[in-house]
Structures are given as C-alpha cells and as structure tokens.
Design a protein around this motif. Sequence first.
Motif, PDB file in Angstrom:
ATOM      1  N   ASN A  85       0.833  -1.208   0.000  1.00 63.57           N
ATOM      2  CA  ASN A  85       0.000   0.000   0.000  1.00 63.57           C
ATOM      3  C   ASN A  85       0.867   1.257   0.000  1.00 63.57           C
ATOM      4  N   ALA A  86       1.910   1.260   0.810  1.00 59.14           N
ATOM      5  CA  ALA A  86       2.790   2.430   0.882  1.00 59.14           C
ATOM      6  C   ALA A  86       3.517   2.653  -0.441  1.00 59.14           C
ATOM      7  N   LEU A  87       4.022   1.580  -1.040  1.00 55.43           N
ATOM      8  CA  LEU A  87       4.740   1.715  -2.315  1.00 55.43           C
ATOM      9  C   LEU A  87       3.795   2.125  -3.440  1.00 55.43           C
ATOM     10  N   ALA A  88       2.601   1.553  -3.454  1.00 61.10           N
ATOM     11  CA  ALA A  88       1.620   1.920  -4.484  1.00 61.10           C
ATOM     12  C   ALA A  88       1.217   3.381  -4.339  1.00 61.10           C
ATOM     13  N   THR A 166      -2.467   6.222   0.919  1.00 61.72           N
ATOM     14  CA  THR A 166      -2.179   5.168   1.898  1.00 61.72           C
ATOM     15  C   THR A 166      -3.394   4.932   2.784  1.00 61.72           C
ATOM     16  N   GLU A 167      -4.036   6.010   3.216  1.00 59.74           N
ATOM     17  CA  GLU A 167      -5.235   5.904   4.054  1.00 59.74           C
ATOM     18  C   GLU A 167      -6.334   5.131   3.328  1.00 59.74           C
ATOM     19  N   VAL A 171      -7.993   1.457   4.420  1.00 55.73           N
ATOM     20  CA  VAL A 171      -9.434   1.272   4.626  1.00 55.73           C
ATOM     21  C   VAL A 171      -9.956   0.192   3.678  1.00 55.73           C
ATOM     22  N   LEU A 172      -9.540   0.241   2.442  1.00 49.29           N
ATOM     23  CA  LEU A 172      -9.978  -0.753   1.466  1.00 49.29           C
ATOM     24  C   LEU A 172      -9.535  -2.151   1.884  1.00 49.29           C
ATOM     25  N   GLN A 173      -8.297  -2.267   2.348  1.00 46.53           N
ATOM     26  CA  GLN A 173      -7.817  -3.584   2.782  1.00 46.53           C
ATOM     27  C   GLN A 173      -8.634  -4.105   3.962  1.00 46.53           C
TER      28      GLN A 173
END
Length: 180
Positions: A85-88, A166-167, A171-173
């Motif tokens: 998530n952070a890299l994306a 990232t947020e 949330v999606l995850q």
Amino acid sequence: MARFSRDDWLVLGLAQLSAYGPDGLRIEPLCAAAARTRGSFYHHFDDHDAFIAALLDQWREWSTDGVIEMVELEAEISGRRGRLNALAAGLDQQMEVAIRRFAATNPQAAKAVAEVDETRIAYLAGMNEEELAADEARARLLAEIEYAAFIGFQHLFPDADETRLTEIGDVLQNMIAGVA
C-alpha cells in the motif's frame, strides 16, 4: 556537456508523457526537452517504436516488478500488505494515468498496460489467498475489486497525496479482509 544516456532518454520520456501526454513522446519535443539532437536519440534507439518499447519496459520495472520485489523483502505476509500500500501510494499517479491514456491510442502501450494489470492483479490475488485464506476464485475477485478501486482513485483524484492514498488503501484492505 555531459553525455545523455539511454536511461536519461527513458526518464525524460516518462516525464514528458506524464506532463504532456502522448504528444510529449514525439521525437521533436523529446529532443527539445533534452537539448539534444535527433542523432543523440537515434544513437540509443533504432526507431521510435524501440524507444516506446523501452519506455514501457522501464515503467513496468519501476511501477510493478520493482514494487513487487520490494514487497517480497518483507518477511511476514501481514507486513507485505502495508508495504505494498505504501509503495503503491508512492507511485507517480499522474504517470499511471498518462500511461493508461497513451494505451487508449497505442497498441504497444495497451499490451504493456494489460500485462501490468494482470501481473498486479495476480500478485494481489496471491496475497489474498495467503493472508486471507481465501480460495483462488474469491482471492482473484477481491484482487480485481481492490485493483479497480486503486485505478479508479487515480483517475478521480489524480492530485491526491501519498498520505491520502495510503489511508484509502488501508481502509480498502480492512473492508476486503472483512468480506473474505
């Protein structure tokens, strides 16, 4: 004047695509932006199609293969999701949108985008199988939903900052984990 390398042309090409769309990839604007001659360009690329192929390969390496390699350095599956998530979120969102717009008019780019999309979805599906203990079909479906949200967010909010992306990913995850 320092020599302009093949990699310099590719970095410039991706920046031009992001800023100006496909027109930024024409040889004249590229040479003008680089302050180099056509001869310099053709020293590194046989023709424009070879440049586009190398450009798409570079994008794939930076935005997909390299990201997956970095995520895989994480020992625990639970940490991989956060790292992904952070890299994306750190990807150049404008470039991602520009590549997709380019793909709408260029078959070579369309093929590269389709391959990247499949790689990304398959990777997410594998993570879902492992992390959520979802069966293959369910893991794939959840990956497709997650990826569609990611791509849609890029188009709806192209200027969103990394923190916001990232947020949203977190949330999606959590939503996906809750329905797995």
